[in-house]
Motif scaffolding. Structure first.
Motif, PDB file in Angstrom:
ATOM      1  N   ALA A 237      -0.957  -5.678   7.946  1.00 45.66           N
ATOM      2  CA  ALA A 237      -0.606  -7.002   7.411  1.00 45.66           C
ATOM      3  C   ALA A 237      -1.599  -7.469   6.340  1.00 45.66           C
ATOM      4  N   LYS A 238      -2.897  -7.156   6.524  1.00 51.85           N
ATOM      5  CA  LYS A 238      -3.896  -7.659   5.576  1.00 51.85           C
ATOM      6  C   LYS A 238      -4.767  -6.542   5.024  1.00 51.85           C
ATOM      7  N   TYR A 239      -4.343  -5.327   5.168  1.00 50.13           N
ATOM      8  CA  TYR A 239      -5.237  -4.210   4.836  1.00 50.13           C
ATOM      9  C   TYR A 239      -4.390  -3.043   4.343  1.00 50.13           C
ATOM     10  N   VAL A 240      -4.809  -2.471   3.221  1.00 48.49           N
ATOM     11  CA  VAL A 240      -4.107  -1.281   2.725  1.00 48.49           C
ATOM     12  C   VAL A 240      -5.136  -0.208   2.408  1.00 48.49           C
ATOM     13  N   ALA A 241      -4.776   1.051   2.700  1.00 48.45           N
ATOM     14  CA  ALA A 241      -5.739   2.136   2.484  1.00 48.45           C
ATOM     15  C   ALA A 241      -5.024   3.459   2.273  1.00 48.45           C
ATOM     16  N   ASN A 242      -5.750   4.378   1.646  1.00 48.19           N
ATOM     17  CA  ASN A 242      -5.359   5.787   1.562  1.00 48.19           C
ATOM     18  C   ASN A 242      -6.516   6.558   2.179  1.00 48.19           C
ATOM     19  N   ALA A 243      -6.216   7.450   3.129  1.00 48.85           N
ATOM     20  CA  ALA A 243      -7.322   8.246   3.691  1.00 48.85           C
ATOM     21  C   ALA A 243      -7.168   9.699   3.243  1.00 48.85           C
ATOM     22  N   VAL A 244      -8.238  10.255   2.704  1.00 50.09           N
ATOM     23  CA  VAL A 244      -8.178  11.651   2.254  1.00 50.09           C
ATOM     24  C   VAL A 244      -9.349  12.415   2.872  1.00 50.09           C
ATOM     25  N   GLU A 245      -9.162  13.720   3.009  1.00 50.42           N
ATOM     26  CA  GLU A 245     -10.239  14.526   3.585  1.00 50.42           C
ATOM     27  C   GLU A 245     -10.343  15.808   2.778  1.00 50.42           C
TER      28      GLU A 245
END
Ligand code: BGC
Length: 770
Positions: A237-245
């Motif tokens: 709702a209040k947070y957006v992210a892309n996680a990469v490794e």
């Protein structure tokens, strides 16, 4: 004091990580570009003590007033600069373990604010609980060329393992203000989107409906090559992210380049703001880190070219003045007349990011000399636009007939300070606003400003003073009762010398201004008189009567101007007699004790002597200085610079120099033990004044620049630049004498000491010391 920063001419450097200093460093290493700013929080997760602060210019929140005992006339709200969504975040995982400087062993930590280039850098080696050791280098800047763009380069090198490094660049709108009155969050998130390689959040303030959109894009590079990524997306709702490794080998560097765009509805339509933010960030990424950095560094070089002060022979003083100039330039660029300068700029929440008298009294002289006249003009027009609100503010307090009382603290012209002794009584602020008009005209020669904007403001202010004084039958004089002067360590006093002095000055100057407009543009004069319903004869006669019959308290024995009627009744002790352990007194004494003491928070009588110096002979200046300086505790950042200028004026080099160091290194060395709350931005302009007006002795007298320079013993030389009526002068004071280069503009006549000199176009003048 807390002296943990290394001295360097161009950089602020912190070596070694001490979590106890982290909040202070977050303030000191802040970045800004006029359009936005932020504290120097870490990009990676940090579970230790921190004050997260991301601010967007002009976006504020009217937080409902909270007071113990309501008083009629209090404002409904206190405007607050908002902690906006955090766009710098990049969580870092080393073989699955979160990098967190509060939870690992840290060595080789260096944090650097490169002021020449406008870049914040950090490097360290961390050993995590899992035994993995990594070297980290982070660099970020807020572009001063494209002021909606911020960029980060963050790299990790495994030092003792092969393994997986994870980056999670994110935007987080789950933010709060530490100073929220009712512990509320101020934002509603409207959109939170995470796509492959990009994400954005649009949020609206719960009141006033400002919209802000933050977008991000990124690249990951290994050995200089872009890595193909398949990010895991988070869209809360209040947070957006892309996680990469990414798999890396020992000693192989892996870097993430994060680009962000920060847009507000001040400059974009609410319907297009998200698509605009995506285009801005796309363009930034397409341009690339190197090109963005290069243009940013070049733009800083240009800024420095006009505003730098060079001090030879004293590295602490050199670093300090550059720090002050750097922060001024980061905070306000003068391009947008809707903006102003909060006492903490973009470096903390205190003072709500609002406009104070600081702008007119301290910042105006700095911008007059270091920027084009439009910059100061914009600051003056800001107040002109708020004239109606100042009239309404005065009406709320019972004043009539167009009397204007400008607020002590404001965002949109409405008062939003709610301590009676300041809101209702610290009325000297009105005088600073009138004086800034005079100062602007004196410096630029732009007298037309009076007919365009200035006169209305001056008349509103003088009408206020004429109603605020009262006639004392006992004294047969006009008196000014129930005020707080600049010294906030005394409230509800009578006849504050400074306030009475600036009030009568306003009434005199308003009449001169009227006479000028009447003579040069009678039609416009008539128009203004009509618009303001001004009863010329009666109102000006009243002003003149007040000017002639005002009461100013003076100590009969010494002839010193008294700060207020009862000042000499106080027990007279000197600040040097105070135990250093109880300084600053405002952190150790009760308010009651402070109010009854003779200790002065900041320049008060001396503020008046500084402004109207030409009216006092040297003996009067010296006498007042010698009386007040030892009683002043300088617990306002606005104080030491004024004292330093006056010390230089009376030739007291040692005190001028020590006070200069105090004003210029106030935040770097944390003199008042409060830098963790943010920097003292507005007083930084005062630091500049203490070199140019203090040591340089620069004044404008009868339309000409006059220099009366002195050289502190420890300095080999110093030089500064001054814009004055179409000229740009480069002034250098050294052991040999004074050099002036006329870098821009026509031939100009100036005075050095008492002698007049001609400085031809594009040439220089050298005046040897006598
Ligand atoms: C000072 C005021 C000033 C305010 C904001 C206070 O501590 O006493 O003069 O306007 O800070 O800088």
């Amino acid at each position: 004091m807390n002296e943990y920063l290394k001295h360097d001419e161009w950089c602020i450097i912190e070596e070694g990580f001490n979590p106890e200093n982290h909040r202070s460093s977050e303030s000191i290493f802040s970045l800004g570009n006029g359009n936005m700013g932020q504290r120097a929080m870490f990009e990676e997760h940090y579970s230790g003590e921190t004050l997260q602060g991301t601010y967007v210019a002009g976006v504020y929140y009217p937080d409902k007033t909270r007071v113990g005992w309501w008083k009629n006339g209090y404002p409904e709200y206190f405007a607050k600069v908002l902690n906006a969504p955090n766009w710098i975040g990049i969580d870092v995982k080393i073989n699955g373990e979160m990098l967190d400087l509060a939870k690992c062993e840290v060595s080789d930590f260096v944090r650097t604010l490169n002021m020449k280039e406008g870049v914040l850098e950090r490097s360290f080696v961390a050993t995590l609980a899992n035994g993995n050791k990594v070297k980290v280098e982070a660099k970020r800047f807020l572009s001063i060329v494209t002021s909606e763009v911020g960029v980060i380069r963050y790299s990790v090198t495994p030092l003792n393992f092969d393994g997986k490094i994870g980056f999670t660049p994110y935007i987080d709108a789950d933010v709060t203000n530490e100073d929220s009155n009712y512990d509320e969050q101020f934002w509603n998130v409207l959109q939170a989107k995470s796509m492959k390689g990009e994400a954005y959040i649009t949020a609206a303030t719960k009141k006033l409906d400002f919209h802000v959109c933050m977008s991000m894009k990124y690249d990951v590079l290994k050995d200089g090559q872009k890595v193909e990524l398949n990010p895991a997306l988070t869209e809360d709702a209040k947070y957006v992210a892309n996680a990469v490794e990414v798999e890396v080998e020992q000693d192989e560097e892996i870097s993430i380049y994060k680009y962000a765009a920060v847009l507000s509805s001040l400059n974009h339509s609410k319907t297009d703001i998200a698509s605009d933010a995506l285009s801005v960030v796309e363009a930034a990424k397409a341009k690339g880190y190197g090109a963005l950095l290069e243009e940013h560094v070049n733009a800083w070089a240009d800024k420095w070219d006009h505003s730098d002060i060079v001090i030879e022979g004293d590295i602490a003083a050199q670093q300090a003045i550059r720090f002050n100039i750097f922060q001024m330039n980061q905070t306000y660029t003068g391009e947008d007349e809707r903006l102003n300068i909060g006492p903490k700029g973009f470096t903390g929440e205190k003072y709500g990011g609002s406009t104070y008298w600081d702008t007119e009294a301290y910042c105006v002289p700095f911008y007059l000399s270091t920027s084009k006249p439009e910059v100061t003009r914009n600051l003056l027009i800001y107040r002109h636009k708020q004239l109606q609100k100042a009239i309404e503010n005065a009406e709320k307090l019972g004043f009539t007939n167009g009397a204007a009382l400008y607020p002590m603290v404001t965002m949109n012209g409405e008062e939003c300070h709610n301590e009676w002794e300041i809101t209702f009584e610290e009325i000297h602020r009105n005088g600073a606003i009138a004086f800034a008009i005079y100062n602007y005209i004196r410096h630029t020669g732009d007298k037309k400003y009076l007919e365009e904007y200035g006169l209305d403001v001056l008349i509103g202010i003088s009408r206020f003073w004429a109603q605020r004084v009262s006639y004392s039958q006992a004294k047969k004089k006009y008196v000014m009762l129930g005020v707080t002067g600049p010294n906030e360590y005394e409230n509800n006093i009578n006849n504050n010398w400074y306030t009475s002095t600036i009030a009568t000055w306003c009434m005199k100057y308003s009449q001169e201004a009227m006479a000028h407009v009447k003579e040069t543009n009678p039609a416009r004069f008539e128009e203004i008189m009509k618009n303001l319903n001004f009863d010329f004869e009666n109102e000006t006669a009243k002003w003149s009567d007040i000017v002639e019959n005002m009461y100013y308290p003076v100590d009969e024995e010494t002839g010193v101007y008294l700060q207020q009627d009862g000042y000499m009744d106080k027990e007279q002790i000197l600040a040097s007699e105070l135990d250093p352990a109880i300084r600053p007194i405002n952190q150790h004494w009760s308010w009651d004790r402070i109010l009854r003491s003779c200790f002065i928070k900041q320049a008060d009588v001396l503020q008046g002597i500084y402004l109207f110096e030409d009216q006092y002979d040297m003996e009067t200046i010296r006498k007042n200085y010698d009386f007040y300086e030892p009683r002043t505790v300088h617990e306002s950042s606005l104080s030491p610079c004024i004292h330093s200028i006056l010390a230089a004026k009376i030739g007291d080099e040692e005190r001028a120099y020590n006070l200069y160091l105090r004003t210029s290194r106030l935040d770097l060395d944390d003199y008042n033990k409060e830098v963790h709350e943010g920097l003292h931005i507005t007083s930084m302009a005062g630091t500049w004044m203490s070199i140019v007006e203090g040591f340089g002795g620069m004044r404008v007298v009868n339309g000409s620049l006059v220099f009366n320079p002195m050289l502190p013993k420890v300095w080999k030389s110093y030089s500064f630049k001054v814009r004055f009526r179409g000229n740009l002068l480069n002034v250098r004071v050294s052991e040999d004498g004074v050099g002036v280069i006329n870098e821009e503009g026509e031939t100009i006549n100036i005075f050095v000491k008492d002698d007049e000199y001609k400085v031809e176009k594009e040439s220089s003048l050298v005046v040897e010391h006598a």
